[in-house]
Design a protein around this motif. Structure first.
Motif, PDB file in Angstrom:
ATOM      1  N   THR A  36      96.123   8.847  47.497  1.00 40.41           N
ATOM      2  CA  THR A  36      97.077   8.514  48.552  1.00 40.41           C
ATOM      3  C   THR A  36      96.287   8.060  49.785  1.00 40.41           C
ATOM      4  O   THR A  36      95.121   7.712  49.674  1.00 40.41           O
ATOM      5  N   GLY A  37      96.913   8.082  50.954  1.00 38.00           N
ATOM      6  CA  GLY A  37      96.268   7.558  52.152  1.00 38.00           C
ATOM      7  C   GLY A  37      96.573   6.072  52.265  1.00 38.00           C
ATOM      8  O   GLY A  37      97.124   5.467  51.340  1.00 38.00           O
ATOM      9  N   SER A  38      96.189   5.483  53.389  1.00 38.69           N
ATOM     10  CA  SER A  38      96.528   4.072  53.605  1.00 38.69           C
ATOM     11  C   SER A  38      95.611   3.123  52.830  1.00 38.69           C
ATOM     12  O   SER A  38      96.027   2.006  52.500  1.00 38.69           O
ATOM     13  N   SER A  39      94.387   3.559  52.499  1.00 36.97           N
ATOM     14  CA  SER A  39      93.431   2.627  51.870  1.00 36.97           C
ATOM     15  C   SER A  39      93.922   2.011  50.561  1.00 36.97           C
ATOM     16  O   SER A  39      93.755   0.802  50.357  1.00 36.97           O
ATOM     17  N   LEU A  66      95.125  12.867  42.873  1.00 38.29           N
ATOM     18  CA  LEU A  66      94.038  13.723  43.339  1.00 38.29           C
ATOM     19  C   LEU A  66      94.523  15.018  43.973  1.00 38.29           C
ATOM     20  O   LEU A  66      93.885  16.057  43.825  1.00 38.29           O
ATOM     21  N   TYR A  80     102.795  13.856  49.121  1.00 46.55           N
ATOM     22  CA  TYR A  80     102.188  12.831  48.270  1.00 46.55           C
ATOM     23  C   TYR A  80     103.089  12.499  47.075  1.00 46.55           C
ATOM     24  O   TYR A  80     103.015  11.394  46.533  1.00 46.55           O
ATOM     25  N   GLY A 132      90.093   6.939  48.008  1.00 48.88           N
ATOM     26  CA  GLY A 132      89.833   6.502  49.374  1.00 48.88           C
ATOM     27  C   GLY A 132      88.680   7.351  49.881  1.00 48.88           C
ATOM     28  O   GLY A 132      87.989   8.023  49.095  1.00 48.88           O
ATOM     29  N   ILE A 133      88.466   7.369  51.172  1.00 42.50           N
ATOM     30  CA  ILE A 133      87.419   8.220  51.749  1.00 42.50           C
ATOM     31  C   ILE A 133      87.856   8.642  53.151  1.00 42.50           C
ATOM     32  O   ILE A 133      88.425   7.833  53.895  1.00 42.50           O
ATOM     33  N   GLY A 134      87.625   9.901  53.482  1.00 44.61           N
ATOM     34  CA  GLY A 134      87.955  10.378  54.830  1.00 44.61           C
ATOM     35  C   GLY A 134      86.864   9.992  55.821  1.00 44.61           C
ATOM     36  O   GLY A 134      85.763   9.590  55.434  1.00 44.61           O
ATOM     37  N   PHE A 141      90.655  16.006  48.666  1.00 46.74           N
ATOM     38  CA  PHE A 141      90.532  16.866  49.851  1.00 46.74           C
ATOM     39  C   PHE A 141      89.303  17.766  49.698  1.00 46.74           C
ATOM     40  O   PHE A 141      89.291  18.904  50.140  1.00 46.74           O
ATOM     41  N   ASN A 165      95.434  13.163  59.764  1.00 49.77           N
ATOM     42  CA  ASN A 165      96.751  13.183  59.123  1.00 49.77           C
ATOM     43  C   ASN A 165      97.894  13.331  60.130  1.00 49.77           C
ATOM     44  O   ASN A 165      99.055  13.138  59.788  1.00 49.77           O
ATOM     45  N   ARG A 167      98.905  11.457  62.364  1.00 44.74           N
ATOM     46  CA  ARG A 167      99.697  10.255  62.626  1.00 44.74           C
ATOM     47  C   ARG A 167     100.946  10.146  61.757  1.00 44.74           C
ATOM     48  O   ARG A 167     101.882   9.431  62.097  1.00 44.74           O
TER      49      ARG A 167
HETATM   50  C1  GLP Z   1      93.588  11.956  52.800  1.00 46.77           C
HETATM   51  C2  GLP Z   1      93.604  11.891  51.281  1.00 46.77           C
HETATM   52  C3  GLP Z   1      92.390  11.178  50.754  1.00 46.77           C
HETATM   53  C4  GLP Z   1      92.218   9.837  51.488  1.00 46.77           C
HETATM   54  C5  GLP Z   1      92.036  10.098  52.950  1.00 46.77           C
HETATM   55  C6  GLP Z   1      91.794   8.838  53.762  1.00 46.77           C
HETATM   56  O1  GLP Z   1      92.734  12.923  53.247  1.00 46.77           O
HETATM   57  N1  GLP Z   1      93.650  13.186  50.680  1.00 46.77           N
HETATM   58  O2  GLP Z   1      92.539  10.960  49.362  1.00 46.77           O
HETATM   59  O3  GLP Z   1      91.105   9.157  50.961  1.00 46.77           O
HETATM   60  O4  GLP Z   1      93.223  10.724  53.418  1.00 46.77           O
HETATM   61  O5  GLP Z   1      93.008   8.236  54.090  1.00 46.77           O
HETATM   62  P1  GLP Z   1      93.147   6.771  54.659  1.00 46.77           P
HETATM   63  O6  GLP Z   1      92.947   5.849  53.514  1.00 46.77           O
HETATM   64  O7  GLP Z   1      94.552   6.720  55.190  1.00 46.77           O
HETATM   65  O8  GLP Z   1      92.134   6.603  55.721  1.00 46.77           O
END
Ligand code: GLP
Length: 241
Positions: A36-39, A66, A80, A132-134, A141, A165, A167
Motif C-alpha cells: 500500500t502507500g502512494s508509491s 504486506l 489497507y 514501497g519504502i518509508g 512495517f 501516515n 496525512r
Molecule cells: C507505509 C506502508 C509501506 C509503504 C510506506 C511508504 O508505511 N506500510 O508499505 O512503503 O508507507 O508509503 P508511500 O509510498 O506513501 O511513501
C-alpha cells in the motif's frame, strides 16, 4: 539487487506494471505480494489499464498484502483492506477470495501472524513482491531496529512513520500506533522483489539502502542480499546514487 532509473514516476509505473504482467503471463496462477502507500498507486492504475485493454488476466492470481493497521476497522477508508479494494481489486478480474491481508483486528494477533505465514506457504510462496519504502527505509512495517523479525508480527510504528501516515487521517490521535506486518523473512523469501520509489523525499533512504552497509537500522538494505531484487526509481529518488 539491481536498480533502474527512469525519467519520471509514470515510467516507473509502466515498467513495474510490465514486470507484473509478464509474471502473470508466464504463470497465470502467480502469487503476488502487494503493498500500500502512494508509491504503488500509479502501478496499480497501469495494471487496471492493461486489464481493461485485454492484456492482463488476474482471474487465477492470488495476492497477499504486506501489512494492515491494528485495531482499525476494515471498512475504515484508511485501512489497507479498503485501500486495496478501492485502488486495485474492484477494477480487475481477481476473485476477492484470492486476495489476502492480515487481520489487524484479530483477537489473538500472534495466532493471526502464524496463520498468515502458513497461508502464504500453503499458496506456494510469493512469486513477485511489490514494495514501497518509508522515509526511514522501512519496508512493509519493518521499522529500523537492532534486530529484524523473520515472520509476520505486530510492529510498533516509529514516530516518523506515524507522522508520515498522519496525512491520511483527520487528526494525529487517529493514526494507528501498531500494525501487523509480514516480516523480513517473508519478504526475502519472495522469488522476485520490485521496490518502487519516486520523489526526492525518498532519495536518502534509497541511497542508504543501495550504497550503505546492510543493516537492520536500514531495513531495505537487506535487499542487497536478495538475488532478484529490483529497485525501480525515478530520477528524483535516485538523486544521491
Ligand atoms: C507505509 C506502508 C509501506 C509503504 C510506506 C511508504 O508505511 N506500510 O508499505 O512503503 O508507507 O508509503 P508511500 O509510498 O506513501 O511513501
Amino acid at each position: 539487487m539491481q536498480f533502474r532509473v527512469f525519467d519520471n514516476a509514470s515510467q516507473v509505473a509502466q515498467a513495474a506494471a510490465l514486470l507484473v504482467v509478464s509474471q502473470v503471463l508466464r504463470k497465470p496462477d502467480s502469487v503476488l505480494g502487494l503493498a500500500t502507500g502512494s508509491s504503488p498507486v500509479p502501478t496499480y492504475r497501469e495494471l487496471i489499464r492493461l486489464y481493461k485493454a485485454g492484456v492482463a488476466d488476474f482471474s487465477k492470481v492470488v495476492t497477499f498484502n504486506l501489512d494492515e493497521y491494528c485495531h482499525l476497522p476494515q471498512e475504515h477508508p484508511c485501512s489497507y483492506h479498503y485501500f486495496m479494494r478501492h485502488e486495485l481489486f474492484d477494477h480487475i478480474n481477481i476473485p476477492i477470495e484470492n486476495t489476502h491481508l492480515p487481520d489487524g483486528n484479530a483477537t489473538d494477533l500472534d495466532a493471526e501472524s502464524v496463520r498468515y505465514d502458513a497461508a502464504i506457504a500453503d499458496a506456494g510462496g510469493i512469486d513477485l513482491q511489490i514494495l514501497g519504502i518509508g522515509h526511514n527505509a522501512h519496508i512493509g512495517f519493518n521499522e529500523p531496529a537492532d534486530t529484524l523479525v523473520f515472520g509476520t508480527h505486530v510492529s510498533d510504528l516509529s514516530p516518523s512513520t506515524i507522522q508520515a501516515n498522519r496525512r491520511f487521517f483527520d487528526q494525529e490521535e487517529d493514526v494507528p500506533r501498531q500494525a501487523l506486518t509480514m516480516g523480513m523473512g517473508g519478504i526475502m523469501r519472495a522469488s522476485c522483489v520490485l521496490l518502487i520509489a519516486t520523489g526526492q523525499d525518498k532519495a536518502q533512504a534509497i541511497y542508504e539502502s543501495i550504497r550503505g552497509e546492510m543493516s537492520p537500522r536500514v531495513p531495505a538494505s537487506m535487499l542487497q542480499a536478495h538475488p532478484q531484487a529490483f529497485f525501480l526509481l525515478d530520477r528524483k529518488a535516485a538523486k544521491l546514487l
